[in-house]
Design a protein around this motif. Structure first.
Motif, short mmCIF file in Angstrom:
data_model
loop_
_atom_site.label_atom_id
_atom_site.label_comp_id
_atom_site.label_asym_id
_atom_site.label_seq_id
_atom_site.Cartn_x
_atom_site.Cartn_y
_atom_site.Cartn_z
N PRO A 24 0.82 -1.22 0.00
CA PRO A 24 0.00 0.00 0.00
C PRO A 24 0.85 1.27 0.00
O PRO A 24 0.45 2.29 -0.56
CB PRO A 24 -0.82 -0.12 1.29
N LEU A 25 2.06 1.21 0.58
CA LEU A 25 2.90 2.40 0.65
C LEU A 25 3.25 2.91 -0.74
O LEU A 25 3.06 4.07 -1.07
CB LEU A 25 4.17 2.07 1.44
N ASN A 28 0.29 4.09 -2.78
CA ASN A 28 -0.05 5.48 -2.48
C ASN A 28 0.91 6.45 -3.15
O ASN A 28 0.53 7.54 -3.56
CB ASN A 28 -0.05 5.70 -0.97
N LEU A 29 2.17 6.03 -3.25
CA LEU A 29 3.15 6.86 -3.94
C LEU A 29 2.74 7.02 -5.41
O LEU A 29 2.86 8.10 -6.00
CB LEU A 29 4.53 6.21 -3.83
N ARG A 32 0.14 9.62 -5.77
CA ARG A 32 0.74 10.96 -5.81
C ARG A 32 1.34 11.24 -7.18
O ARG A 32 1.23 12.34 -7.71
CB ARG A 32 1.83 11.09 -4.74
N ARG A 157 -11.16 4.74 0.43
CA ARG A 157 -10.11 4.84 1.44
C ARG A 157 -9.12 3.69 1.30
O ARG A 157 -8.04 3.72 1.86
CB ARG A 157 -10.73 4.86 2.85
N TYR A 228 -6.47 15.07 -5.59
CA TYR A 228 -5.63 15.30 -4.40
C TYR A 228 -6.52 15.37 -3.15
O TYR A 228 -6.22 14.76 -2.13
CB TYR A 228 -4.86 16.60 -4.59
N PHE A 231 -7.90 11.99 -2.25
CA PHE A 231 -6.84 11.11 -1.76
C PHE A 231 -6.42 11.48 -0.34
O PHE A 231 -6.29 10.62 0.53
CB PHE A 231 -5.64 11.18 -2.71
N ASN A 232 -6.22 12.77 -0.10
CA ASN A 232 -5.69 13.18 1.19
C ASN A 232 -6.76 13.39 2.25
O ASN A 232 -6.45 13.49 3.43
CB ASN A 232 -4.89 14.48 1.05
N GLU A 275 12.72 12.21 -4.02
CA GLU A 275 12.21 12.46 -2.68
C GLU A 275 12.34 11.21 -1.82
O GLU A 275 12.73 11.27 -0.65
CB GLU A 275 10.75 12.87 -2.79
N GLU A 276 12.05 10.06 -2.41
CA GLU A 276 12.17 8.79 -1.68
C GLU A 276 13.60 8.54 -1.26
O GLU A 276 13.88 8.14 -0.14
CB GLU A 276 11.70 7.64 -2.58
N GLN A 279 14.92 10.96 1.45
CA GLN A 279 14.20 10.96 2.71
C GLN A 279 15.09 10.54 3.89
O GLN A 279 14.88 10.96 5.02
CB GLN A 279 13.01 10.02 2.63
#
Lengths: 329, 446, 292, 238
Positions: A24-25, A28-29, A32, A157, A228, A231-232, A275-276, A279
């Motif tokens: 899921p991580l 979700n990326l 985005r 969700r 956006y 999603f958020n 960005e990943e 981090q």
């Protein structure tokens, strides 16, 4: 004829597989990525195809996002797709309203005027906190499921569901813009970039074309903003109207490849990847992206998408030289 | 009015009682219920936040959600300094007993970049990839709201030590996984108003930052004055943009208003600029606020300029206190960027951050588990002794802390800073006057 | 003096001081724009950097005056390097002014981060030099000397600038190049060197403003953001490339700020951008400008 | 040979504006570039000047290469430009405009009388009266004169003149023509782009006729007049 079909099918298969392969991580990326790519491509319509640099594209993104948030908060029971489309239409409407002023200016004046409108919207949304919630924004609404009564109902969700929702809308939006650049209006748009004076001889077409582009580009930026919001589950001025929101897609276009259609999508992907990677060193993250930004302008003005072509050219040259040397010997 | 107050107070007392009853089970299992003992802090020689290394093996993981890059990176720095302090202390003591064995504390950064989308992404990374046990952060109520929603979704403990909003733990926003350790804007207004009830000043000018927090704080102060100082007058109220450059036009208005005290919720750099520019303009009015302990800004206006400032906080650590001196001694070895006056003493922000983590880890040890549900059971209604020996109660129904608050006036000279005035006698405002009433809409508060 | 007159006088001088500071920043920006056709996004970052350099020089030498001399020169040198090694290359990229705008945007990002790595993230403080501390009585109004000094300093820089611009050959070349750099080079002037010098001069002026502002502001990484934005508005409203326009616009915005806060504090941030949008919409070249 | 350009190729983005253009100008000559709008006449001058750098080819001036040299280097080698839009500096006075033409540190050619403010004012007497006026306050004719005067202040050996008679009244056209002749007699060679065939005929010794980016015809003015077919194909019907 067959090859593009195979490619398209392949791409769709990969896109469909992503949420099941990755957790899921990263799903979700990808959401985005879908949002940012759609946003960047919409800005690219102005930048690469019309030659207009906007510093205020967050305006449309923000209107789309706030539109979705307000609709979903106050109009309960409205189908999600209708809400998202209405928000995008609101952004297009803003483009239409501003176009009489925007069509008059070019070059830096255009950049500054868009900056002014973008900042104005930022300040106004911060001020009217009764409607917008100020810096805290609007949040916590119940997002209705994506549903066709009696057929299916998807809870947005869930990462997988929001993934298909966002990626689907982004693909449709990007395809629509791709076809738009192929229409006669698309060619007028390119000739405006190359020589506005010459196109001016064609009469009021310039004004009309520009107005249509502002609406069109605004519509898809608004769509990105609406996705956006969904999603958020939160919309705030800092997140959707800040000047950095306007700069983000610009960087994506530049890093991916200015003057190309698909460059911004590649650029959005690369920026998220960066960005990943950074981090782990958050204190250096912005520094690294700033340096990359400068290096791209200076040494790779065609962006990452031109990298392949350059590499190929270099390889060909090498092969050619080798052949020449061999034949000499 | 008094009836209402009494009802509320009884409510609080009842809840505390209920919480204690609920909390005793696991607490007894893990030994005795504990409080904070400053003298028990490990020997911190050689501690340096910049050189903190995570222990290996089976650890308790805390995800630190703060802006580590961008304009607010200084906030991330404070989180890191205090987080690594607590983690090092506990690790040097051997860790906490969880699942029957000693476990050390690891900290993992989650950079919010001050942006909602990045915050969400960072929380997801911490929950799904790093599999942290606790989320800790952050500044900014809109970002904290995101963390709360995600914490609820992934059923992770969330400790909020940075966001003062009154409404975070109310209505739909409430989640049992979040504990709001920090005081709220209501308490800020009530604390200062209660303090002024015993003083001479009656004409106040409110000068706040023009955003949600600034407006909320102004409202809370006005509400507090109405309650505790009915004859007080608000002679002017202005909201300036964040990161304002020129305060002179505002200060001219302040001066003309005849105000005796400026109330401000400004934080750095606005708070320092306001103070500095007013002194430069010859306006020596005292200022009351909660972010006035910016030592660099105080030094800039000197002992005379900083005299008479009224500073309120949920935690003012006395300079004689043991933990204060341990921190102060350790500080000397810190490298950049922590070798500045800001970190010289454990301040109200750094202290509160550290305190919240100590409490969390203590609750965890007593629960004998890092499991969210078990910790919640212990922590709800928990009574605990804080960093300076004060009594803290975690109200069960809305996860907000019932605690005394503190106000001090800056005087010069003081023993600790010779270049500016600093806090002197500390006035304690009892919890009953400043605690936010329990939310009426919550079914948990009966 | 009645309190009301005193208020008008005080707000008037506040507006003048901020306006002149703004003009210091904006004049460099508008010169660079006029010659090279680019708005230097990093201009505000130069302002901020100069304030940081001021902190360092002040710490090393203890002299504010020395830092007023050295810090802007450091920033000017940086400006020259950015022009010579980055902008010139970007100009050759064939992307037009877009490349330059994006490049300077990148420079400003890097500067903001570099400052944090060098000086840390905390706010730093510079004190008013003791010679200029205190108040002076202007017709009954106690006014800080340092703010008057900012006005004087700006006037001095303005006078120097006009002397160079109107009395020297270099000035003639700069004024000519502001309206048509291509033609100037076709007349045998090496405009690349002139660009470099003007970029350095513009950065120097941002630097002077940065040091001038340091004693009244907290020095922190975001210091240049707001004033950089205000300076854009000044350049745009005054007319791209017009010094006179920049002066009028800066003073106007300064007074608008002061009296806006006095009379309509709720609206003052909205006023500035609305005004800029209005001007651009009806005169795309700005009030006194000739180029878009 | 004073000036020789060989096989110039110039692009505007993707547009191939000049395709292998070759031309030369001898000492003392007036050579005219003719052709319809958009054929590349102005681009040729800009390419020579370095304002629009050519992609390939060669340019020699007094035996030295000035191919892809920066404009100021070309100017300093002895080439002056009188551009089509005149490009007077609007905020400078007439005198400052003229002084902008002076190339500091450049020696005038030995065999030619150097151009000074006084000499320019003598040739263009309307300018002296207006020496304190701003460039933007001049009329079209005055601007044209100022533009030529400015170029002369640099003591060029070769003057590139782009459409000097465009937009001027017939009387002024004649004046411009006379001035160009005088300049030429003073020893300056001229490469002229001229729309007005009559003016071109009365001035130029030789001409090049441009098609879409290429040289369609070259020869003396008399040879051109003998080819009505070429003129009909490549020139505008007047």
């Amino acid at each position: 004829m067959k090859r593009p079909v195979v490619w398209l099918a392949g791409a769709l298969a990969v896109l469909a597989a992503i949420p099941f392969v990755f957790g899921p991580l990263h799903t979700n990326l990808m959401v985005r990525l879908a949002i940012e790519a759609l946003f960047a491509v919409s800005l690219n319509l102005l930048l690469s195809y019309t030659g207009l640099l906007s510093f205020g594209h967050a305006l449309y993104f923000g209107v789309g996002a706030y539109g979705a948030a307000l609709i979903l908060t106050h109009l309960q029971g409205i189908p999600i797709l209708v809400a998202v489309l209405l928000s995008a239409l609101a952004a297009a409407l803003v483009g239409l309203v501003l176009s009489p002023l925007l069509v008059r200016v070019r070059a830096t004046a255009f950049t500054m005027l868009t900056l002014a409108f973008g900042q104005l919207m930022f300040v106004l949304c911060s001020k009217f906190r009764e409607v917008t919630g100020g810096e805290d924004g609007i949040m916590g609404w119940t997002t209705p499921p994506l549903a066709l009564p009696g057929l299916f109902s998807l809870d947005l969700r869930q990462p997988v569901n929001i993934y298909f929702f966002a990626v689907g809308l982004a693909c449709l939006g990007i395809l629509a813009m791709w076809f738009f650049t192929k229409t006669p209006m698309g060619s007028v748009m390119i000739s405006i970039r190359d020589n506005q004076k010459r196109v001016d001889y064609l009469g009021y077409q310039v004004v009309l074309t520009k107005a249509v582009i502002f609406c069109f580009s605004g519509f898809f930026a608004g769509l990105a903003g609406a996705v956006y919001a969904v999603f958020n589950n939160l919309v705030s001025v800092g997140g959707v109207l800040h000047i950095m929101v306007s700069f983000q897609p610009l960087m994506a276009i530049l890093v991916g490849g200015i003057g190309t259609f698909f460059g911004p999508i590649l650029g959005s992907g690369l920026l998220l990847l960066l960005e990943e990677v950074t981090q782990a060193y958050p204190e250096l993250a912005l520094m690294i992206s700033g340096v990359i930004f400068i290096l791209v302008v200076m040494f790779l003005p065609g962006g990452a998408i031109s990298f392949g072509a350059r590499l190929r050219a270099w390889w060909r040259k090498r092969a050619y030289l080798r052949k020449a040397r061999e034949s000499e010997a | 009015m008094r009836v209402l107050q009494r009802t509320i107070w009884w409510g609080v007392a009842a809840t505390v009682l209920l919480g204690v009853t609920l909390g005793t089970g696991p607490a007894q299992a893990a030994g005795a219920a504990r409080g904070f003992n400053a003298s028990a802090v490990a020997d911190m020689t050689g501690f340096d936040p910049a050189k903190f290394e995570n222990p290996s093996g089976d650890v308790v993981k805390i995800g630190v959600l703060a802006p580590f890059s961008g304009d607010a990176a200084s906030v991330g720095q404070i989180y890191w300094a205090t987080g690594t302090w607590v983690a090092s202390d506990i690790n040097r003591r051997g860790g906490i007993t969880v699942d029957g064995k000693k476990k050390k504390i690891a900290l993992i950064k989650g950079d919010t970049m001050g942006k909602p989308a990045n915050t969400k992404q960072a929380v997801e990374k911490l929950c799904l990839q790093d599999k942290v046990d606790v989320l800790w952060g952050t500044a900014g109520s809109h970002l904290t709201a995101i963390i709360q929603a995600e914490a609820d979704k992934y059923k992770k403990l969330h400790l909020n030590s940075g966001s003062l909003s009154d409404t975070l733990m109310e209505g739909k926003a409430f989640t049992p996984y979040t504990f709001q350790h920090i005081w709220t804007t209501h308490s800020v207004g009530a604390t200062l108003a209660k303090f002024f009830a015993t003083r001479q000043e009656r004409k106040f000018y409110i000068l706040n930052q023009d955003y949600v927090f600034g407006h909320e704080l102004a409202e809370s102060f006005k509400a507090g004055l109405k309650k505790y100082v009915p004859d007080a007058q608000i002679v002017g109220e202005d909201f300036h943009p964040l990161f304002n450059k020129d305060f002179a036009p505002y200060l001219t208005k302040v001066k003309a208003s005849g105000a005796e005290m400026i109330f401000t919720g400004d934080w750095i750099p606005d708070s320092s600029n306001l103070l500095k520019q007013s002194r430069q303009m010859g306006i020596n009015l005292p200022v009351a606020g909660i972010f006035l302990d910016d030592i660099n800004g105080l030094i800039a206006v000197g002992p005379e300029g900083s005299k008479g400032l009224v500073f309120a906080s949920e935690l003012l650590i006395n300079f004689q206190d043991g933990i204060q001196h341990k921190w102060h001694e350790a500080w000397k070895t810190w490298a950049a960027p922590y070798n500045t006056p800001l970190y010289e003493w454990l301040g109200s922000t750094t202290g509160a951050y550290a305190e919240s983590l100590y409490w969390l880890l203590d609750a965890m040890e007593r629960a004998g588990s890092a499991d969210a549900e078990k910790v919640i059971k212990v922590w709800e209604g928990d009574e605990w002794t804080g960093l300076i020996g004060q009594k803290l109660t975690m109200r069960a129904c809305d996860h907000r802390v019932v605690r005394d608050t503190y106000v001090t006036e800056f005087v010069s000279p003081n023993k600790w800073y010779k270049d500016c005035a600093f806090m002197d006698k500390i006035t304690t405002i009892p919890a009953e006057f400043v605690t936010l009433p329990q939310p009426k809409d919550s079914s948990r508060c009966k | 003096m009645s309190p009301e007159t005193q208020m008008y006088l005080a707000q008037g001088i506040h507006g003048l001081a901020y306006g002149m500071l703004l003009f210091l920043v904006a004049s460099g920006l508008t010169l660079i724009f006029g010659m090279m056709g680019i708005l230097n996004i990093a201009h505000g970052a130069f302002f901020m950097l100069s304030a940081y350099l001021c902190v360092t020089v002040l710490g090393a030498t203890g002299s504010y005056w020395l830092s007023l001399l050295i810090a802007p020169l450091g920033v000017a040198l940086l400006g020259i390097l950015v022009e010579r090694f980055m902008l010139r290359r970007a100009q050759a990229s064939g992307m037009g002014h877009i490349a330059e705008l994006l490049l300077t945007l990148g420079v400003s990002l890097v500067l903001a981060e570099a400052v944090k790595l060098t000086w840390g993230t905390e706010g730093l403080q510079v004190n008013v030099p003791s010679a200029l501390a205190g108040l002076v009585n202007i017709a009954g109004l106690e006014y800080p000397i340092y703010r008057l000094f900012i006005i004087v300093l700006s006037l001095v820089v303005l006078a120097l600038l006009s002397l160079v611009l109107f009395k020297t050959r270099l000035g003639t070349i700069v004024r000519a190049a502001v309206s048509d750099p291509g033609m100037v080079s076709a007349l045998g002037v090496n405009t690349q060197i002139v660009f470099m010098l003007v970029f350095g001069l513009g950065s120097w002026m941002a630097g002077v403003a940065g040091v001038a502002a340091a004693p009244i502001l907290t020095v922190f990484p975001g210091l240049g953001d707001q004033i950089g934005m205000d300076a854009f508005v000044v350049v745009v409203v005054g007319g791209f490339g017009s010094l006179f326009g920049a002066l009028l616009a800066a003073l106007f915005l300064g007074e608008l700020n002061a009296f806006g806060i006095q009379f309509i504090p709720k609206l003052s941030p909205v006023l500035m951008f609305s005004f800029m949008a209005l001007v651009l919409a009806f005169k795309p070249t700005g009030l006194f400008g000739e180029r878009e | 040979m004073l000036f020789r350009a060989t096989n110039l190729n110039t692009y505007y983005g993707l547009i191939h504006a000049l395709q292998k253009i070759s031309l030369n100008v001898d000492q003392g000559e007036i050579v005219c570039l003719l052709g319809r709008n958009g054929m590349g006449k102005s681009t040729t001058l800009k390419s020579v000047m370095g304002l629009v750098p050519p992609q390939s080819g060669a340019i020699e001036f007094q035996g030295r290469s000035i191919f892809r040299a920066l404009p100021h280097k070309v100017a300093r080698a002895g080439v002056g430009l009188v551009p089509q839009e005149r490009r007077i500096f609007p905020t400078l006075t007439v005198e400052e405009n003229l002084l902008m033409g002076v190339k500091a540190g450049c020696q005038p050619p030995k065999d030619l009388e150097p151009w000074t403010l006084k000499r320019v004012y003598k040739h263009f007497n309307s300018l002296e009266r207006r020496s304190r006026n701003k460039g933007s306050q001049l009329s079209g004719g005055e601007q044209q004169m100022l533009c030529m005067g400015r170029a002369l202040m640099g003591n060029p050996l070769l003057l590139l003149v782009d459409e000097p008679s465009e937009g001027l009244a017939p009387l002024l056209v004649k004046e411009v023509r006379d001035v160009l002749l005088q300049i030429n007699q003073a020893g300056v060679s001229i490469l002229l782009v001229e729309h007005n065939l009559k003016v071109a005929m009365s001035l130029a010794h030789r001409c090049y006729l441009l098609g879409k980016g290429f040289v369609a015809f070259e020869g003396t003015m008399a040879e051109l007049q003998a080819r009505p077919d070429v003129m009909a194909k490549y020139l505008e019907v007047s």
